[in-house]
Motif scaffolding. Structure first.
Motif, PDB file in Angstrom:
ATOM      1  N   LYS A  17      -0.029   0.232  -6.875  1.00  0.00           N
ATOM      2  CA  LYS A  17       0.341  -1.133  -7.234  1.00  0.00           C
ATOM      3  C   LYS A  17      -0.852  -1.888  -7.780  1.00  0.00           C
ATOM      4  O   LYS A  17      -1.976  -1.664  -7.346  1.00  0.00           O
ATOM      5  CB  LYS A  17       0.892  -1.866  -6.009  1.00  0.00           C
ATOM      6  CG  LYS A  17       2.191  -1.246  -5.511  1.00  0.00           C
ATOM      7  CD  LYS A  17       2.796  -2.042  -4.400  1.00  0.00           C
ATOM      8  CE  LYS A  17       4.186  -1.563  -4.084  1.00  0.00           C
ATOM      9  NZ  LYS A  17       5.168  -1.900  -5.105  1.00  0.00           N
ATOM     10  N   PHE A  20       4.405   6.098  -2.319  1.00  0.00           N
ATOM     11  CA  PHE A  20       4.686   4.961  -3.192  1.00  0.00           C
ATOM     12  C   PHE A  20       3.816   5.069  -4.428  1.00  0.00           C
ATOM     13  O   PHE A  20       2.794   5.742  -4.427  1.00  0.00           O
ATOM     14  CB  PHE A  20       4.472   3.620  -2.467  1.00  0.00           C
ATOM     15  CG  PHE A  20       3.040   3.291  -2.146  1.00  0.00           C
ATOM     16  CD1 PHE A  20       2.269   2.510  -3.001  1.00  0.00           C
ATOM     17  CD2 PHE A  20       2.447   3.748  -0.975  1.00  0.00           C
ATOM     18  CE1 PHE A  20       0.945   2.199  -2.701  1.00  0.00           C
ATOM     19  CE2 PHE A  20       1.133   3.436  -0.657  1.00  0.00           C
ATOM     20  CZ  PHE A  20       0.380   2.664  -1.522  1.00  0.00           C
ATOM     21  N   SER A  78      14.150   3.084   3.755  1.00  0.00           N
ATOM     22  CA  SER A  78      12.788   2.556   3.646  1.00  0.00           C
ATOM     23  C   SER A  78      11.904   3.172   4.722  1.00  0.00           C
ATOM     24  O   SER A  78      12.401   3.713   5.706  1.00  0.00           O
ATOM     25  CB  SER A  78      12.807   1.040   3.814  1.00  0.00           C
ATOM     26  OG  SER A  78      13.442   0.443   2.722  1.00  0.00           O
ATOM     27  N   ALA A  88      11.361  -3.139  -5.936  1.00  0.00           N
ATOM     28  CA  ALA A  88       9.949  -2.755  -5.908  1.00  0.00           C
ATOM     29  C   ALA A  88       9.490  -2.412  -7.318  1.00  0.00           C
ATOM     30  O   ALA A  88      10.240  -1.851  -8.115  1.00  0.00           O
ATOM     31  CB  ALA A  88       9.753  -1.559  -4.987  1.00  0.00           C
ATOM     32  N   ASN A 125       4.480  -5.763  -7.773  1.00  0.00           N
ATOM     33  CA  ASN A 125       4.810  -6.624  -6.637  1.00  0.00           C
ATOM     34  C   ASN A 125       4.537  -5.879  -5.328  1.00  0.00           C
ATOM     35  O   ASN A 125       4.199  -4.700  -5.337  1.00  0.00           O
ATOM     36  CB  ASN A 125       6.249  -7.171  -6.720  1.00  0.00           C
ATOM     37  CG  ASN A 125       7.318  -6.107  -6.561  1.00  0.00           C
ATOM     38  OD1 ASN A 125       7.182  -5.127  -5.835  1.00  0.00           O
ATOM     39  ND2 ASN A 125       8.425  -6.312  -7.262  1.00  0.00           N
ATOM     40  N   SER A 160       9.259  -4.125   2.731  1.00  0.00           N
ATOM     41  CA  SER A 160      10.279  -3.213   2.237  1.00  0.00           C
ATOM     42  C   SER A 160      11.128  -3.881   1.162  1.00  0.00           C
ATOM     43  O   SER A 160      11.427  -5.070   1.249  1.00  0.00           O
ATOM     44  CB  SER A 160      11.174  -2.794   3.403  1.00  0.00           C
ATOM     45  OG  SER A 160      12.276  -2.074   2.940  1.00  0.00           O
ATOM     46  N   GLU A 161      11.506  -3.095   0.168  1.00  0.00           N
ATOM     47  CA  GLU A 161      12.419  -3.591  -0.864  1.00  0.00           C
ATOM     48  C   GLU A 161      13.761  -3.946  -0.244  1.00  0.00           C
ATOM     49  O   GLU A 161      14.427  -4.883  -0.654  1.00  0.00           O
ATOM     50  CB  GLU A 161      12.610  -2.509  -1.930  1.00  0.00           C
ATOM     51  CG  GLU A 161      13.673  -2.834  -2.947  1.00  0.00           C
ATOM     52  CD  GLU A 161      13.929  -1.692  -3.895  1.00  0.00           C
ATOM     53  OE1 GLU A 161      14.985  -1.045  -3.758  1.00  0.00           O
ATOM     54  OE2 GLU A 161      13.093  -1.433  -4.765  1.00  0.00           O
ATOM     55  N   TRP A 195       6.544  -5.118  -2.832  1.00  0.00           N
ATOM     56  CA  TRP A 195       7.662  -4.456  -2.174  1.00  0.00           C
ATOM     57  C   TRP A 195       7.557  -2.949  -2.372  1.00  0.00           C
ATOM     58  O   TRP A 195       7.162  -2.466  -3.436  1.00  0.00           O
ATOM     59  CB  TRP A 195       8.984  -4.962  -2.720  1.00  0.00           C
ATOM     60  CG  TRP A 195       9.170  -6.427  -2.488  1.00  0.00           C
ATOM     61  CD1 TRP A 195       8.787  -7.162  -1.397  1.00  0.00           C
ATOM     62  CD2 TRP A 195       9.767  -7.352  -3.380  1.00  0.00           C
ATOM     63  NE1 TRP A 195       9.117  -8.475  -1.563  1.00  0.00           N
ATOM     64  CE2 TRP A 195       9.727  -8.621  -2.775  1.00  0.00           C
ATOM     65  CE3 TRP A 195      10.342  -7.235  -4.636  1.00  0.00           C
ATOM     66  CZ2 TRP A 195      10.243  -9.756  -3.377  1.00  0.00           C
ATOM     67  CZ3 TRP A 195      10.855  -8.364  -5.233  1.00  0.00           C
ATOM     68  CH2 TRP A 195      10.806  -9.606  -4.606  1.00  0.00           C
ATOM     69  N   PHE A 196       7.945  -2.214  -1.341  1.00  0.00           N
ATOM     70  CA  PHE A 196       7.877  -0.755  -1.371  1.00  0.00           C
ATOM     71  C   PHE A 196       9.288  -0.199  -1.378  1.00  0.00           C
ATOM     72  O   PHE A 196      10.129  -0.575  -0.552  1.00  0.00           O
ATOM     73  CB  PHE A 196       7.080  -0.241  -0.165  1.00  0.00           C
ATOM     74  CG  PHE A 196       5.635  -0.662  -0.227  1.00  0.00           C
ATOM     75  CD1 PHE A 196       4.695   0.155  -0.818  1.00  0.00           C
ATOM     76  CD2 PHE A 196       5.239  -1.897   0.267  1.00  0.00           C
ATOM     77  CE1 PHE A 196       3.363  -0.238  -0.907  1.00  0.00           C
ATOM     78  CE2 PHE A 196       3.913  -2.300   0.188  1.00  0.00           C
ATOM     79  CZ  PHE A 196       2.971  -1.477  -0.399  1.00  0.00           C
ATOM     80  N   ALA A 197       9.552   0.687  -2.348  1.00  0.00           N
ATOM     81  CA  ALA A 197      10.890   1.231  -2.574  1.00  0.00           C
ATOM     82  C   ALA A 197      11.264   2.259  -1.515  1.00  0.00           C
ATOM     83  O   ALA A 197      10.413   3.008  -1.032  1.00  0.00           O
ATOM     84  CB  ALA A 197      10.958   1.874  -3.959  1.00  0.00           C
TER      85      ALA A 197
END
Length: 156
Positions: free
Chosen positions: A26, A23, A74, A53, A57, A40-41, A59-61
């Motif tokens: 962030k 990732f 994901s 994501a 933020n 998760s996104e 959220w993880f893409a």
């Protein structure tokens, strides 16, 4: 007190470490009245399907698979609502949201709100072992948890 980023707000930086689902680092700005969802996104919840994501933020893409028919997956150990971060009394806290694979701080599974310190490592989930039922299109990256080094800015 350390200097803060993001317009003077306390900030949590999360940087991937070895063994993590890949990732982008962030930079999460914290306000006293908000909580940041880590997850998760991708969501099955219709009201959350538009979430994307970003580096700002929690959220993880998803990442590409080895099958062109199944474009993105994901990290499997990561829930859509896995954990949350917030600031209170000058400290940053993390709490697991009853995720199936757990949340860890410095390799210790947390069961209640836990204060984070600069340099801690958080892990969202646990590595899933590949077995005979694991679809071939799932890469080793998809079986890894999100593992991040924590940097706190603007927090006492």
């Amino acid at each position: 007190m350390m200097s803060s980023m993001a317009g003077g707000m306390p900030t949590v930086n999360l940087s991937p470490t070895g063994g993590s689902f890949p990732f982008l680092s962030k930079q999460l700005s914290l306000t006293p009245s908000s909580r940041i969802l880590l997850g998760s996104e991708v969501s099955d919840n219709a009201s959350e399907r538009g979430r994307r994501a970003s580096v700002s933020n929690g959220w993880f893409a998803p990442k590409s698979t080895e099958d062109d028919a199944i474009a993105l997956v994901s990290p499997l150990p990561l829930s859509t609502a896995h954990a949350e971060l917030w600031i209170s009394g000058g400290k940053v806290y993390i709490h697991d949201l009853d995720s199936p694979f757990g949340t860890y701080v410095n390799d210790v599974k947390i069961t209640k709100a836990t204060a984070l310190r600069d340099g801690d490592t958080i892990r969202l989930g646990s590595t899933i072992a590949r077995n005979s039922k694991t679809p071939a299109y799932i890469t080793d990256d998809h079986l890894r948890p999100v593992v991040a080094r924590v940097s706190l800015l603007g927090v006492s």
